[in-house]
Structures are given as C-alpha cells and as structure tokens.
Design a protein around this motif. Structure first.
Motif, PDB file in Angstrom:
ATOM      1  N   VAL A  64      -9.367 -17.734  -9.047  1.00 48.91           N
ATOM      2  CA  VAL A  64      -9.275 -17.463  -7.642  1.00 48.91           C
ATOM      3  C   VAL A  64      -7.797 -16.851  -7.275  1.00 48.91           C
ATOM      4  O   VAL A  64      -7.891 -16.044  -6.546  1.00 48.91           O
ATOM      5  N   ALA A  65      -6.792 -17.071  -8.016  1.00 48.74           N
ATOM      6  CA  ALA A  65      -5.540 -16.584  -7.425  1.00 48.74           C
ATOM      7  C   ALA A  65      -5.173 -15.250  -7.418  1.00 48.74           C
ATOM      8  O   ALA A  65      -4.899 -14.641  -6.739  1.00 48.74           O
ATOM      9  N   PRO A  66      -5.896 -14.367  -8.432  1.00 48.12           N
ATOM     10  CA  PRO A  66      -5.780 -12.889  -8.335  1.00 48.12           C
ATOM     11  C   PRO A  66      -6.366 -12.410  -7.090  1.00 48.12           C
ATOM     12  O   PRO A  66      -5.806 -11.283  -6.340  1.00 48.12           O
ATOM     13  N   GLY A  67      -7.515 -12.874  -6.519  1.00 48.27           N
ATOM     14  CA  GLY A  67      -7.991 -12.278  -5.467  1.00 48.27           C
ATOM     15  C   GLY A  67      -7.135 -12.687  -4.165  1.00 48.27           C
ATOM     16  O   GLY A  67      -6.876 -12.164  -3.242  1.00 48.27           O
ATOM     17  N   LEU A  68      -6.686 -13.926  -4.349  1.00 45.59           N
ATOM     18  CA  LEU A  68      -5.679 -14.176  -3.141  1.00 45.59           C
ATOM     19  C   LEU A  68      -4.255 -13.265  -3.246  1.00 45.59           C
ATOM     20  O   LEU A  68      -4.028 -12.978  -2.247  1.00 45.59           O
TER      21      LEU A  68
END
Length: 51
Positions: free
Chosen positions: A14-18
């Motif tokens: 999820v980190a890259p999207g955030l």
C-alpha cells in the motif's frame, strides 16, 4: 503465514500508492521577484530589470 508477515506485506503493497497520493495535485513552484527585479534562469536568482 504469520500476522506479522501479513501486515508487513500489506504495508509494503500500500505504501507506494499512499506516497503517490500525497504528491499528486501539486502545481509546479514558480519564482517571484520584488518590484524592479526579474528572474534570471541562468543564475537562478533575481536580478535588476534593465530598460
């Protein structure tokens, strides 16, 4: 799979999207100079306007 492994995998997925969401929608920064000054891109600073 343990819960710790599952949570780590979820965060990494999820980190890259955030990170993208936090940076999207920003306009490019523009340089402004005081009255009588103009921006010189060669020196990347404000200089006295000629003329």
């Amino acid at each position: 799979m343990t819960i710790k492994t599952f949570l780590t995998a979820t965060v990494l997925a999820v980190a890259p999207g955030l990170a993208f969401a936090a940076c999207s929608g920003h306009k490019e920064a523009t340089m402004t100079c005081a009255d009588g000054m103009v921006y010189d891109s060669a020196t990347q600073s404000c200089t006295l306007a000629s003329g």
